[in-house]
Design a protein around this motif. Structure first.
Motif, mmCIF file in Angstrom:
data_model
loop_
_atom_site.group_PDB
_atom_site.id
_atom_site.type_symbol
_atom_site.label_atom_id
_atom_site.label_comp_id
_atom_site.label_asym_id
_atom_site.label_seq_id
_atom_site.Cartn_x
_atom_site.Cartn_y
_atom_site.Cartn_z
ATOM 1 N N UNK A 141 0.781 37.724 41.877
ATOM 2 C CA UNK A 141 -0.096 36.555 41.995
ATOM 3 C C UNK A 141 0.715 35.267 42.098
ATOM 4 N N UNK A 142 1.783 35.173 41.312
ATOM 5 C CA UNK A 142 2.632 33.979 41.380
ATOM 6 C C UNK A 142 3.241 33.825 42.769
ATOM 7 N N UNK A 143 3.645 34.935 43.365
ATOM 8 C CA UNK A 143 4.241 34.886 44.705
ATOM 9 C C UNK A 143 3.236 34.382 45.737
ATOM 10 N N UNK A 144 1.964 34.734 45.583
ATOM 11 C CA UNK A 144 0.943 34.233 46.508
ATOM 12 C C UNK A 144 0.862 32.712 46.456
ATOM 13 N N UNK A 145 0.883 32.162 45.248
ATOM 14 C CA UNK A 145 0.857 30.703 45.106
ATOM 15 C C UNK A 145 2.105 30.086 45.728
ATOM 16 N N UNK A 146 3.240 30.736 45.535
ATOM 17 C CA UNK A 146 4.496 30.236 46.083
ATOM 18 C C UNK A 146 4.450 30.221 47.609
ATOM 19 N N UNK A 147 3.976 31.310 48.202
ATOM 20 C CA UNK A 147 3.883 31.392 49.661
ATOM 21 C C UNK A 147 2.913 30.345 50.198
ATOM 22 N N UNK A 148 1.831 30.117 49.461
ATOM 23 C CA UNK A 148 0.825 29.134 49.890
ATOM 24 C C UNK A 148 1.291 27.699 49.686
ATOM 25 N N UNK A 149 2.461 27.523 49.058
ATOM 26 C CA UNK A 149 2.956 26.178 48.789
ATOM 27 C C UNK A 149 2.254 25.513 47.623
ATOM 28 N N UNK A 150 1.739 26.324 46.698
ATOM 29 C CA UNK A 150 0.968 25.801 45.567
ATOM 30 C C UNK A 150 1.602 26.223 44.234
ATOM 31 N N UNK A 151 2.929 26.178 44.162
ATOM 32 C CA UNK A 151 3.616 26.577 42.940
ATOM 33 C C UNK A 151 3.231 25.684 41.768
ATOM 34 N N UNK A 152 2.981 24.409 42.047
ATOM 35 C CA UNK A 152 2.587 23.493 40.975
ATOM 36 C C UNK A 152 1.232 23.887 40.389
ATOM 37 N N UNK A 153 0.336 24.369 41.247
ATOM 38 C CA UNK A 153 -0.969 24.835 40.766
ATOM 39 C C UNK A 153 -0.786 26.054 39.868
ATOM 40 N N UNK A 154 0.110 26.967 40.274
ATOM 41 C CA UNK A 154 0.377 28.141 39.446
ATOM 42 C C UNK A 154 0.925 27.726 38.083
ATOM 43 N N UNK A 155 1.846 26.767 38.070
ATOM 44 C CA UNK A 155 2.426 26.313 36.805
ATOM 45 C C UNK A 155 1.345 25.745 35.892
ATOM 46 N N UNK A 156 0.418 25.005 36.477
ATOM 47 C CA UNK A 156 -0.694 24.456 35.694
ATOM 48 C C UNK A 156 -1.569 25.577 35.149
ATOM 49 N N UNK A 157 -1.899 26.551 36.002
ATOM 50 C CA UNK A 157 -2.720 27.675 35.559
ATOM 51 C C UNK A 157 -2.028 28.479 34.467
ATOM 52 N N UNK A 158 -0.731 28.676 34.627
ATOM 53 C CA UNK A 158 0.015 29.447 33.639
ATOM 54 C C UNK A 158 -0.026 28.768 32.278
ATOM 55 N N UNK A 159 0.007 27.439 32.292
ATOM 56 C CA UNK A 159 -0.017 26.696 31.033
ATOM 57 C C UNK A 159 -1.366 26.824 30.335
ATOM 58 N N UNK A 160 -2.454 26.759 31.105
ATOM 59 C CA UNK A 160 -3.783 26.795 30.489
ATOM 60 C C UNK A 160 -4.314 28.217 30.317
ATOM 61 N N UNK A 161 -3.577 29.211 30.841
ATOM 62 C CA UNK A 161 -4.085 30.584 30.857
ATOM 63 C C UNK A 161 -3.605 31.434 29.694
ATOM 64 N N UNK A 162 -3.034 30.818 28.676
ATOM 65 C CA UNK A 162 -2.391 31.610 27.638
ATOM 66 C C UNK A 162 -3.374 32.546 26.939
ATOM 67 N N UNK A 163 -4.591 32.074 26.645
ATOM 68 C CA UNK A 163 -5.558 32.951 25.985
ATOM 69 C C UNK A 163 -6.030 34.059 26.923
ATOM 70 N N UNK A 164 -6.156 33.747 28.212
ATOM 71 C CA UNK A 164 -6.508 34.776 29.186
ATOM 72 C C UNK A 164 -5.409 35.825 29.265
ATOM 73 N N UNK A 165 -4.153 35.388 29.269
ATOM 74 C CA UNK A 165 -3.039 36.329 29.315
ATOM 75 C C UNK A 165 -3.028 37.229 28.084
ATOM 76 N N UNK A 166 -3.270 36.644 26.931
ATOM 77 C CA UNK A 166 -3.296 37.438 25.696
ATOM 78 C C UNK A 166 -4.426 38.461 25.740
ATOM 79 N N UNK A 167 -5.586 38.027 26.225
ATOM 80 C CA UNK A 167 -6.737 38.925 26.314
ATOM 81 C C UNK A 167 -6.463 40.051 27.308
#
Length: 250
Positions: A141-167
């Motif tokens: 999924x991270x690679x898709x954001x990178x290819x789309x030129x949206x790495x900054x969006x992925x970084x933002x999602x990764x920061x706010x997604x911690x509870x989703x990741x844990x779940x």
């Protein structure tokens, strides 16, 4: 001679190492929701000094991953179900478009990288290595954001997604997920039609299915008190069953 600033850079590097080690331990439930965290135990476990561990706990408290109870101690925060649902909604809304933009920008190199990540996921599935499968899925999924030129969006999602990741990780640990279905979505991306004349609308979209928001039962023996709140349908009479949503991102 030690270059000027090297000591400070080393301290900063060790601080990042301490923070990431504890944070990773929380995501992968090494330190489970509700666990009490003792500074001396963390120091022994991670081989790091007390100052580094204490500073890391301050940062993790700011991120709501740990909480301090007066006259009791520091505990791993329970998973906030409302945060899980909000982040899932954001990811499902974004990734449909991200997949389109990534496919439109695919070149031979990025396509090969996606194939490699897909192969890693298949190998992890075959080896029944849940941690490796989980990590390869995140990297895809991270690679898709990178290819789309949206790495900054992925970084933002990764920061706010911690509870989703844990779940998601707890679900990986407690349920028999349909890994073939997850890999099937990934295959749709790497099998993008490349013939001349295909426009952006021809590229596949990873639309969430209606079943992705259904509810499933999880025994408390599998997830004992890990959620900040529990949702129960009115028909649930048993006291040992809690309910949580099924997400597209498991």
């Amino acid at each position: 001679m030690i270059p000027a600033g090297s000591a400070g850079e080393q301290d900063e590097s060790m601080q990042i190492q301490a923070y990431e080690a504890i944070r990773t331990g929380i995501v992968y439930a090494k330190y489970a929701p509700g666990d009490k965290l003792q500074v001396k135990d963390l120091c022994a476990d991670l081989g790091l000094g007390r100052t580094l561990v204490r500073k890391s706990l301050v940062r993790l408290r700011q991120e709501r991953l740990v909480e301090t109870v007066p006259q009791s101690g520091t505990y791993v925060s329970k998973i906030r179900l409302e945060a899980v649902g909000g982040t899932r909604y954001a990811r499902e809304s974004l990734e449909s478009q991200i997949s389109v933009e990534a496919c439109a920008r695919l070149d031979a190199r990025s396509l090969a990288e996606l194939h490699e990540l897909l192969a890693e996921g298949e190998s992890a599935r075959d080896a029944q290595d849940r941690r490796a499968f989980f990590d390869s899925d995140n990297l895809f999924h991270e690679k898709l954001y990178d290819i789309a030129g949206k790495q900054q969006v992925w970084s933002w999602l990764e920061f706010i997604s911690i509870d989703l990741q844990r779940c998601r990780w707890l679900r990986v640990q407690t349920e028999d997920l349909d890994q073939d279905a997850i890999l099937g979505q990934h295959r749709e991306i790497v099998r993008v039609p490349r013939e001349e004349g295909h426009g952006r609308d021809a590229f596949p979209r990873l639309e969430p299915s209606a079943s992705s928001v259904q509810r499933i039962c999880c025994c408390d023996q599998a997830l004992p008190g890990l959620l900040h709140c529990k949702l129960r349908p009115e028909s649930a009479a048993a006291t040992d069953i809690s309910y949580m949503p099924v997400f597209s991102y498991y």
